[in-house]
Motif scaffolding. Structure first.
Motif, PDB file in Angstrom:
ATOM      1  N   LYS A  65       0.931  -1.129  -0.058  1.00  0.00           N
ATOM      2  CA  LYS A  65       0.054   0.089  -0.076  1.00  0.00           C
ATOM      3  C   LYS A  65       0.921   1.018  -0.019  1.00  0.00           C
ATOM      4  O   LYS A  65       2.004   1.295   0.501  1.00  0.00           O
ATOM      5  CB  LYS A  65      -0.826   0.047   0.927  1.00  0.00           C
ATOM      6  N   GLY A  66       0.353   2.442  -0.666  1.00  0.00           N
ATOM      7  CA  GLY A  66       1.108   3.787  -0.590  1.00  0.00           C
ATOM      8  C   GLY A  66       0.659   4.316   0.741  1.00  0.00           C
ATOM      9  O   GLY A  66       0.050   3.822   1.567  1.00  0.00           O
ATOM     10  N   SER A  67       1.257   5.382   0.809  1.00  0.00           N
ATOM     11  CA  SER A  67       1.268   6.332   2.221  1.00  0.00           C
ATOM     12  C   SER A  67       0.057   6.837   2.364  1.00  0.00           C
ATOM     13  O   SER A  67      -0.488   7.198   3.440  1.00  0.00           O
ATOM     14  CB  SER A  67       2.275   7.450   2.131  1.00  0.00           C
ATOM     15  N   LEU A  68      -1.029   6.947   1.230  1.00  0.00           N
ATOM     16  CA  LEU A  68      -2.119   7.697   1.347  1.00  0.00           C
ATOM     17  C   LEU A  68      -3.193   6.398   1.399  1.00  0.00           C
ATOM     18  O   LEU A  68      -4.781   6.750   1.531  1.00  0.00           O
ATOM     19  CB  LEU A  68      -2.718   8.544   0.237  1.00  0.00           C
ATOM     20  N   SER A  69      -2.870   5.316   1.334  1.00  0.00           N
ATOM     21  CA  SER A  69      -3.752   4.092   1.081  1.00  0.00           C
ATOM     22  C   SER A  69      -4.131   3.074   2.484  1.00  0.00           C
ATOM     23  O   SER A  69      -3.129   3.055   3.215  1.00  0.00           O
ATOM     24  CB  SER A  69      -3.217   3.343  -0.083  1.00  0.00           C
ATOM     25  N   GLN A  70      -5.416   2.865   2.597  1.00  0.00           N
ATOM     26  CA  GLN A  70      -5.720   1.870   3.620  1.00  0.00           C
ATOM     27  C   GLN A  70      -5.439   0.212   3.188  1.00  0.00           C
ATOM     28  O   GLN A  70      -5.571  -0.014   1.878  1.00  0.00           O
ATOM     29  CB  GLN A  70      -7.304   2.118   4.096  1.00  0.00           C
ATOM     30  N   ASP A  71      -5.107  -0.699   4.195  1.00  0.00           N
ATOM     31  CA  ASP A  71      -4.791  -1.857   3.947  1.00  0.00           C
ATOM     32  C   ASP A  71      -5.415  -2.550   5.152  1.00  0.00           C
ATOM     33  O   ASP A  71      -4.733  -2.493   6.239  1.00  0.00           O
ATOM     34  CB  ASP A  71      -3.237  -2.134   3.807  1.00  0.00           C
ATOM     35  N   ILE A  72      -6.217  -3.141   4.990  1.00  0.00           N
ATOM     36  CA  ILE A  72      -6.916  -3.887   6.208  1.00  0.00           C
ATOM     37  C   ILE A  72      -7.199  -5.196   6.341  1.00  0.00           C
ATOM     38  O   ILE A  72      -6.888  -6.133   5.201  1.00  0.00           O
ATOM     39  CB  ILE A  72      -8.350  -3.214   6.380  1.00  0.00           C
ATOM     40  N   ASN A  73      -7.724  -5.988   7.414  1.00  0.00           N
ATOM     41  CA  ASN A  73      -8.092  -7.414   7.216  1.00  0.00           C
ATOM     42  C   ASN A  73      -9.587  -7.390   6.530  1.00  0.00           C
ATOM     43  O   ASN A  73     -10.741  -7.095   7.454  1.00  0.00           O
ATOM     44  CB  ASN A  73      -8.080  -7.902   8.659  1.00  0.00           C
ATOM     45  N   PHE A  74      -9.667  -7.699   5.445  1.00  0.00           N
ATOM     46  CA  PHE A  74     -11.099  -7.504   4.811  1.00  0.00           C
ATOM     47  C   PHE A  74     -11.930  -8.925   5.149  1.00  0.00           C
ATOM     48  O   PHE A  74     -11.389  -9.792   5.067  1.00  0.00           O
ATOM     49  CB  PHE A  74     -10.875  -7.605   3.144  1.00  0.00           C
TER      50      PHE A  74
END
Length: 445
Positions: free
Chosen positions: A120-129
């Protein structure tokens, strides 16, 4: 300080983009809840032959899952899989890869603790979907490649070339006899990873996401003939709630039972999908000469207004679906002196249609050459090399029609110079099956 100011300015622009000029009832190139690739071709016998590429993009900083469904040219779903997208992510797919069993390898934060599969980029969310399949499950369920078994690959190849599928126990598409796989693809924003088709019960009440956050494009690539062309995917917006300015377009209403919606035929016409319908009547230029010595093709996606029933909706390979061939109200060509020529009409050429046998675009998706020579279709050929086409693709089923006299469709124009170049673009929409007026909204039932 300058870096902080730049980031704030960028975020402001992105926030404005999320609620841009989207207008329900107008199919426009804005982020949407569903994307439609109206037609694809893949030459299964020649790795340097025609193939189709498309992209899926996330317009939101929030993580998302795009659910991809592959359909035959008779609207039988044959495969579905998920793509996990971090914020502002993009994934590009070559459909040839899918027919070779290779799926895009993506993973949410829980399946990709090292952030190497879907960084992910610095502006992006990355979660447990949410979800336990595909890229949303444990690390063991992240797609390996080839992700599909030999049996599933054989099923795909057979179904999309009009041959018998052992997995489905019948035929699911038109047989051209040229080993080119044909069909179309839908991509839906969903709230969890899943293994369901949009035609399955409960898909739009438990799985589908109404956020308008997906966008993309597609390309036809033919290395052997030295050409490529492309345009944007069809962006189908949803109305999540009846409110104006909600960041997902202007939705002063919700679709209700009986309203024509994009997926309406799969929900007992209950409006559960909340997705705007497409147009039914189009205008398009054609050129069959001059610099475009390859002529003009019309790529036409249509709605039979039926759903797969029985054993996956397949039929005997010596037969055809009950709706085949799809008729239309009228297709007319006009030359550059405005002389009209009826190309495909219904018997006495009156409205409503009276049941003639001439059809221009009989399948749910097809590519028809306007200079003739088509295996499928009635070979509509304008009598002059230059002009424009009027296409009224409304039709009525013989029985059980949920929307008598109406039928959504999509038309793309492709003009080519053989071995040199090709251009493609969407035809002009002359209507939409959601009709808006200045003082409110009229939903055509």
């Amino acid at each position: 300080m300058k870096k902080i100011a730049f980031c704030l300015a960028l975020m402001s622009l992105l926030a404005l983009g999320g609620s841009a000029i989207a207008e329900i009832g107008t199919i426009d190139a804005v982020p949407a809840a569903t994307l439609l690739l109206p037609y694809f071709e893949v030459d299964l016998g020649n790795p340097n032959g025609i193939t189709t590429l498309f992209s899926v993009n996330n317009a939101s900083a929030s993580a998302a899952v795009a659910h991809v469904t592959v359909w035959t040219d008779q609207s039988i779903p044959t495969l579905d899989f998920d793509i996990y997208l971090t914020g502002y992510d993009v994934q590009t797919l070559n459909i040839r890869d899918i027919f070779n069993g290779i799926l895009p390898r993506t993973a949410d934060a829980g399946s990709d603790s090292g952030d190497t599969i879907s960084p992910k980029g610095s502006l992006s969310q990355d979660i447990n979907f949410p979800g336990s399949t595909g890229p949303c499950g444990s690390a063991s369920t992240v797609y390996t490649n080839p992700a599909l078994s030999a049996a599933l690959i054989a099923h795909l190849r057979a179904s999309h070339t009009g041959q018998f599928s052992a997995l489905y126990g019948g035929c699911s598409g038109a047989a051209y006899g040229d080993n080119i796989a044909r069909g179309y693809i839908t991509v839906d924003s969903v709230v969890q990873c899943n293994l369901s088709f949009p035609s399955d019960a409960g898909y739009f009440t438990t799985l589908a996401d109404n956020r308008n956050i997906l966008w993309g494009d597609y390309f036809y690539i033919n290395p052997g003939q030295n050409f490529a062309t492309g345009t944007t995917l069809v962006h189908v917006e949803a109305c999540p709630t009846p409110s104006v300015g909600n960041g997902a377009g202007h939705c002063p209403f919700s679709f209700a039972a009986g309203n024509y919606t994009f997926y309406g035929r799969y929900n007992a016409v209950a409006g559960q999908d909340q997705r705007e319908p497409l147009a039914s009547t189009f205008a398009s230029r054609y050129i069959n000469g001059g610099n475009f010595d390859g002529g003009t093709d019309l790529i036409v996606w249509r709605d039979s207004k039926t759903r797969p029933v029985g054993a996956n909706g397949t039929h005997s390979c010596s037969g055809a679906p009950s709706w085949f061939p799809l008729n239309q109200s009228d297709v007319v060509s006009f030359d550059e002196q405005e002389h009209p020529t009826d190309l495909c009409f219904q018997g006495s050429n009156v409205s409503p249609p009276t049941g003639g046998v001439q059809t221009c675009f009989p399948l749910e998706t097809q590519r028809i050459h306007l200079a003739g020579g088509n295996i499928i279709g009635s070979n509509p050929t304008p009598p002059t090399p230059f002009g424009w086409m009027y296409l009224n693709l409304n039709h009525t089923l013989a029985s059980g029609d949920p929307y008598p006299g109406r039928a959504q469709a999509w038309v793309v124009t492709a003009m080519s110079a053989l071995g040199k170049y090709e251009v493609g673009y969407d035809a002009i929409q002359l209507d939409n099956l959601t009709q808006t007026v200045p003082n409110g909204v009229i939903l055509i039932p």
